[in-house]
Scaffold this motif. Structure first.
Motif, mmCIF file in Angstrom:
data_model
loop_
_atom_site.group_PDB
_atom_site.id
_atom_site.type_symbol
_atom_site.label_atom_id
_atom_site.label_comp_id
_atom_site.label_asym_id
_atom_site.label_seq_id
_atom_site.Cartn_x
_atom_site.Cartn_y
_atom_site.Cartn_z
ATOM 1 N N SER A 1 0.843 -1.197 0.000
ATOM 2 C CA SER A 1 0.000 0.000 0.000
ATOM 3 C C SER A 1 0.873 1.240 0.000
ATOM 4 O O SER A 1 1.872 1.299 0.741
ATOM 5 C CB SER A 1 -0.886 0.003 1.239
ATOM 6 O OG SER A 1 -1.775 -1.089 1.182
ATOM 7 N N LEU A 2 0.472 2.201 -0.805
ATOM 8 C CA LEU A 2 1.262 3.428 -0.939
ATOM 9 C C LEU A 2 0.406 4.641 -0.643
ATOM 10 O O LEU A 2 -0.822 4.601 -0.801
ATOM 11 C CB LEU A 2 1.798 3.551 -2.376
ATOM 12 C CG LEU A 2 2.585 2.371 -2.938
ATOM 13 C CD1 LEU A 2 2.914 2.629 -4.399
ATOM 14 C CD2 LEU A 2 3.864 2.159 -2.144
ATOM 15 N N HIS B 1 6.110 4.318 3.248
ATOM 16 C CA HIS B 1 6.351 4.524 4.679
ATOM 17 C C HIS B 1 5.076 5.053 5.322
ATOM 18 O O HIS B 1 4.859 6.264 5.393
ATOM 19 C CB HIS B 1 7.518 5.499 4.885
ATOM 20 C CG HIS B 1 8.810 4.951 4.392
ATOM 21 N ND1 HIS B 1 9.518 3.986 5.070
ATOM 22 C CD2 HIS B 1 9.520 5.195 3.265
ATOM 23 C CE1 HIS B 1 10.607 3.665 4.402
ATOM 24 N NE2 HIS B 1 10.629 4.387 3.284
ATOM 25 N N LEU B 2 4.217 4.129 5.736
ATOM 26 C CA LEU B 2 2.907 4.499 6.256
ATOM 27 C C LEU B 2 2.763 4.037 7.699
ATOM 28 O O LEU B 2 3.249 2.968 8.059
ATOM 29 C CB LEU B 2 1.802 3.851 5.410
ATOM 30 C CG LEU B 2 1.777 4.193 3.925
ATOM 31 C CD1 LEU B 2 0.767 3.307 3.211
ATOM 32 C CD2 LEU B 2 1.437 5.650 3.707
ATOM 33 N N ASN B 3 2.069 4.841 8.475
ATOM 34 C CA ASN B 3 1.725 4.438 9.844
ATOM 35 C C ASN B 3 0.243 4.048 9.828
ATOM 36 O O ASN B 3 -0.628 4.906 9.706
ATOM 37 C CB ASN B 3 1.988 5.603 10.806
ATOM 38 C CG ASN B 3 1.587 5.252 12.222
ATOM 39 O OD1 ASN B 3 1.571 4.074 12.587
ATOM 40 N ND2 ASN B 3 1.248 6.260 13.012
ATOM 41 N N GLU C 1 -6.843 3.850 9.263
ATOM 42 C CA GLU C 1 -6.281 4.970 8.515
ATOM 43 C C GLU C 1 -4.763 4.823 8.456
ATOM 44 O O GLU C 1 -4.146 4.350 9.408
ATOM 45 C CB GLU C 1 -6.647 6.295 9.192
ATOM 46 C CG GLU C 1 -6.284 7.506 8.357
ATOM 47 C CD GLU C 1 -6.378 8.798 9.150
ATOM 48 O OE1 GLU C 1 -7.145 9.674 8.743
ATOM 49 O OE2 GLU C 1 -5.687 8.925 10.176
ATOM 50 N N ALA C 2 -4.194 5.241 7.338
ATOM 51 C CA ALA C 2 -2.738 5.226 7.193
ATOM 52 C C ALA C 2 -2.263 6.663 7.051
ATOM 53 O O ALA C 2 -2.783 7.406 6.216
ATOM 54 C CB ALA C 2 -2.344 4.415 5.973
ATOM 55 N N LEU D 1 -7.806 6.768 4.435
ATOM 56 C CA LEU D 1 -8.459 5.536 4.887
ATOM 57 C C LEU D 1 -7.876 4.351 4.139
ATOM 58 O O LEU D 1 -7.530 4.468 2.952
ATOM 59 C CB LEU D 1 -9.966 5.605 4.645
ATOM 60 C CG LEU D 1 -10.768 6.463 5.622
ATOM 61 C CD1 LEU D 1 -12.221 6.480 5.231
ATOM 62 C CD2 LEU D 1 -10.620 5.948 7.058
ATOM 63 N N ALA D 2 -7.791 3.220 4.812
ATOM 64 C CA ALA D 2 -7.107 2.052 4.233
ATOM 65 C C ALA D 2 -7.667 1.691 2.864
ATOM 66 O O ALA D 2 -6.929 1.335 1.949
ATOM 67 C CB ALA D 2 -7.221 0.868 5.183
ATOM 68 N N GLU D 3 -9.020 1.784 2.726
ATOM 69 C CA GLU D 3 -9.601 1.370 1.444
ATOM 70 C C GLU D 3 -9.293 2.346 0.309
ATOM 71 O O GLU D 3 -9.522 2.029 -0.849
ATOM 72 C CB GLU D 3 -11.110 1.158 1.575
ATOM 73 C CG GLU D 3 -11.894 2.333 2.094
ATOM 74 C CD GLU D 3 -12.186 2.213 3.581
ATOM 75 O OE1 GLU D 3 -11.314 1.699 4.315
ATOM 76 O OE2 GLU D 3 -13.273 2.639 4.010
#
Lengths: 441, 337
Positions: free
Chosen positions: B70-71, B79-81, B162-163, B173-175
């Motif tokens: 996922s980007l 680099h996602l939290n 959420e990322a 949001l992740a989606e």
């Protein structure tokens, strides 16, 4: 036999009623107790309130159907709509959408799934995503890990609700656009604790049974509750459409388990002295049973709840000194009109048939039929004028409405007897583990 | 694209195939936090993904899903939290609470609302009906855990994810994140042939047949099988299959060609022979019943001699699931190869 048939047909002639009208003045000045008990009392109980409502509506419509004041709800109170259901995948999406898109902005929906076997949760989530693709806190979905019954599922929703008001609706119901503003209107009176919505039949054209139920709802839900609420004698905030002050429902600890949860909560509110309101314009469209068998089952359940909750659990309402005159009147009305009167009528007809001969009963019945029919048509016209229900194309069905009511009455009387004798009290709606713990009233 | 550019690109792609062959015929992405998208193909040059995709589309490589990354949709950083957030205030300051449900009165509330039984018998006291709740499962139940936001107090069961991008700070949001898929690539027989030729095979016969033997390639055979299934479905015209599996995968090319030409001699002109994997050959015998296919089976055994290096089986196809099983078998053998 042929003679009896001709006699019976002759009695069906509406002209036979004219004989009744000729004897009416004499009856009205008589001290003939059966006439007053079986003739005048029911008419006064079931017909006069409608007539008075109609007359008031003619003179001052705003009393019966208060319009929304200009600029009302500029600061809309937050309302939580709580829906509990089990295996409601077919209707839950529509219920959620209708609640959120009812024209009232400050609303959230909480759906509590009572351990469904179908994909109710997936459907509810899909509805949420379709309305709010970027996520929202206006729809929250909770699932019960174990089937605990509707009352417990509703209690989860009540526990999670953030609103100042909590609306309880059924999963197979849908809020009419604009209904929420009308629903909140009676709360302008701080003494009002809960308001019943006006339940309308959504699937009225599905079968003749649903058509007849539409007529019945017009008389017994819309008009009867309208009249009862005006005089402070409303006895039910239905589970399919009730709006409560959140603080009150929380203080009461939500619903009690077992059947008849809505009746129970209503009586608790009455006992605490809260006024109960009704709004004709707070319309909720609900699905009713489409077959005679399912309808009988539903009404038997309601009747059993009536016996269990009203006559047993809350029998102390009858004591005049305990909960006020209004509540005592409600109990007396229930005992006399709903319980005693049908039994007296049934036994009376049997006695007349035995004493006066078998041919006299049809004559009495046909007289009652015609009086009842005229009365029904007038009631239907009143309901149509005041609340735009039932549909005019269902008026002709009023001809068979007395037979429909007679059949239902027979079914519910058997349920009353069974409940009093404690036969078959366990209902599959309540799971075993909850039923075992629920006290018997 | 000019001729020179095309030649350079082809050379680059052949080199890529050679690199994969040197790596044992299979190349997998390796995690690397410094890589642009979190994975890289070691031993290969950077930015080879377009070429790998090009070769996979033309059957020189067999692409198998390896992982999804996922980007950030704004800056494409990986680099996602990623964390759960409150849907109301969108804060991640959350805690969980256990809800208890008292069967007798239906009361539902946090465990902290139910006073602990102070008489030392364990259990709780219901705040609604003031009764003792001692037996979990018969008197009361736990309704699972619910998340509660410590900022706004909202209780939620199904929290959104959420990322937040650690590079540009965008919250998504992740989606709604951008996803890219990474694949492991395995050299196919076509890829090996291209390496042998030193050029990508662009002629029709090269693309249709395995070099020299007039044996159809796997994708062509799959098309033929599909076509036969349609005929079976529409006209109820059955067909049979003759499958030949090499006992030893290491058989030399000359040996294989001899076997194939022997097999070809036994078949009719209307029969189609192709390869589902390096070790599995299949012949489609149109309008042939099982008895006739078995007769062919015996004939082939007679032609190939007393101890043929092939295991032969025959099958009359009557339903699609049989084809699915055969293709699965081909895939397994391909993976083993």
């Amino acid at each position: 036999m042929t003679g009896f048939f001709h006699y019976f047909l002759g009695a069906l002639d509406p002209g036979s009623v004219f004989g009744f009208w000729r004897t009416l003045p004499e009856l009205m000045i008589s001290a003939y107790i059966p006439w007053w008990l079986l003739g005048v009392l029911p008419i006064a109980r079931w017909f006069l309130p409608d007539m008075v409502c109609w007359l008031v509506y003619l003179v001052k419509p705003a009393v019966m159907r208060p319009p929304l004041p200009l600029g009302a709800f500029r600061a809309e109170p937050f309302v939580s709509v709580v829906i509990a259901g089990r295996n409601e995948a077919a209707s839950i999406g529509a219920a959620i959408r209708a609640s959120l898109l009812c024209g009232y902005r400050n609303v959230e929906v909480i759906f509590v799934d009572d351990c469904s076997d179908d994909d109710s949760i997936a459907v509810a989530r899909r509805a949420a995503r379709s309305l709010f693709p970027h996520g929202t806190d206006r729809i929250r979905i909770f699932s019960s890990p174990r089937r605990n019954g509707k009352a417990s599922a509703l209690n989860i929703g009540i526990r999670m609700a953030r609103g100042e008001f909590i609306a309880i609706i059924d999963a197979d119901s849908a809020l009419q656009y604009g209904a929420m503003h009308h629903w909140l209107l009676p709360f302008a009176d701080p003494r009002v604790g809960a308001v019943a919505a006006n339940l309308r039949v959504r699937n009225s054209t599905e079968s003749i049974v649903t058509r007849l139920q539409e007529c019945e709802y017009a008389f017994q839900v819309t008009m009867a509750r309208l009249a009862a609420a005006r005089v402070g004698l409303l006895t039910i905030i239905p589970g399919a459409g009730g709006l409560f002050r959140a603080e009150i429902i929380r203080r009461l600890g939500g619903y009690d388990t077992g059947l008849g949860d809505d009746t129970d909560l209503t009586i608790k509110l009455r006992k605490q002295g809260w006024k109960l309101g009704f709004s004709v314009d707070a319309m909720i469209w609900t699905d009713v049973p489409a077959t005679w068998r399912r309808l009988c089952r539903q009404r038997k359940r309601w009747e059993r709840n009536m016996v269990k909750i009203r006559l047993s659990k809350h029998r102390d309402m009858l004591a005049l000194g305990c909960y006020g005159v209004g509540n005592a009147i409600v109990m007396l009305d229930l005992l006399i009109i709903r319980v005693t009167f049908p039994w007296v009528a049934a036994v009376g007809l049997l006695v007349v048939g035995l004493m006066e001969g078998p041919l006299s009963a049809p004559a009495v019945l046909t007289d009652i039929y015609w009086i009842y029919l005229i009365w029904l048509f007038v009631k239907a016209l009143i309901a149509r004028d005041v609340a735009q229900t039932p549909q005019p194309n269902h008026f002709l069905l009023l001809m068979v409405f007395p037979f429909y009511k007679l059949g239902l009455r027979a079914a519910v009387m058997s349920a009353e007897l069974a409940e009093l004798l404690r036969i078959g009290v366990k209902h599959p709606y309540v799971p075993d583990h909850v039923w075992q713990e629920t006290p018997w009233w | 694209m000019t001729a020179t550019e095309a030649a350079i690109a082809e050379e680059r792609r052949i080199d890529l195939l050679r690199c994969i062959a040197d790596a044992g015929g299979v190349i997998e992405p390796q995690p690397n936090p410094q890589a642009e998208h979190g994975y890289e193909y070691r031993r290969l040059a950077r930015n080879v993904e377009p070429d790998l995709q090009f070769l996979a589309e033309r059957q020189y490589l067999d692409a198998r899903f390896f992982d999804r990354v996922s980007l950030c949709p704004k800056c494409q950083s990986h680099h996602l939290n990623v964390r759960e957030i409150c849907p109301g205030c969108r804060q991640a300051h959350l805690t969980t609470e256990v809800l208890l449900h008292h069967f007798r009165c239906g009361y539902t509330g946090r465990a902290s609302e139910f006073a602990s039984d102070h008489r030392g018998e364990g259990g709780y006291t219901c705040p609604k009906c003031n009764r003792q709740m001692r037996h979990l499962g018969t008197e009361y139940d736990r309704l699972g855990r619910t998340s509660v936001c410590r900022e706004c107090g909202l209780s939620v069961e199904d929290l959104p994810v959420e990322a937040v991008c650690l590079v540009c700070g965008t919250g998504t949001l992740a989606e709604n994140l951008t996803n890219i898929d990474f694949f492991a690539y395995a050299l196919t027989s076509l890829g090996r042939a291209a390496i042998g030729n030193g050029t990508l095979l662009e002629r029709d016969d090269q693309l249709l047949f395995i070099s020299g033997a007039r044996v159809y390639r796997r994708r062509v055979m799959i098309e033929f099988l599909g076509q036969e299934m349609k005929r079976l479905d529409h006209f109820k015209i059955g067909f049979s299959l003759l499958m030949a599996e090499y006992r030893s995968a290491a058989a030399g090319d000359d040996h294989r060609e001899r076997l194939l030409s022997g097999l070809r001699e036994c078949l009719r002109d209307i029969d189609l022979i192709g390869q589902l994997s390096d070790t599995l050959l299949i012949a489609i015998l149109p309008q042939t019943r099982l008895r006739e296919a078995e007769a062919l089976h015996q004939h082939v055994l007679a032609v190939l001699g007393p101890q043929p290096p092939l295991t032969l089986t025959t099958l009359e196809v009557t339903e699609p699931s049989q084809i699915a099983q055969i293709l699965a078998r081909g895939n397994t053998l391909g993976a083993q190869g």
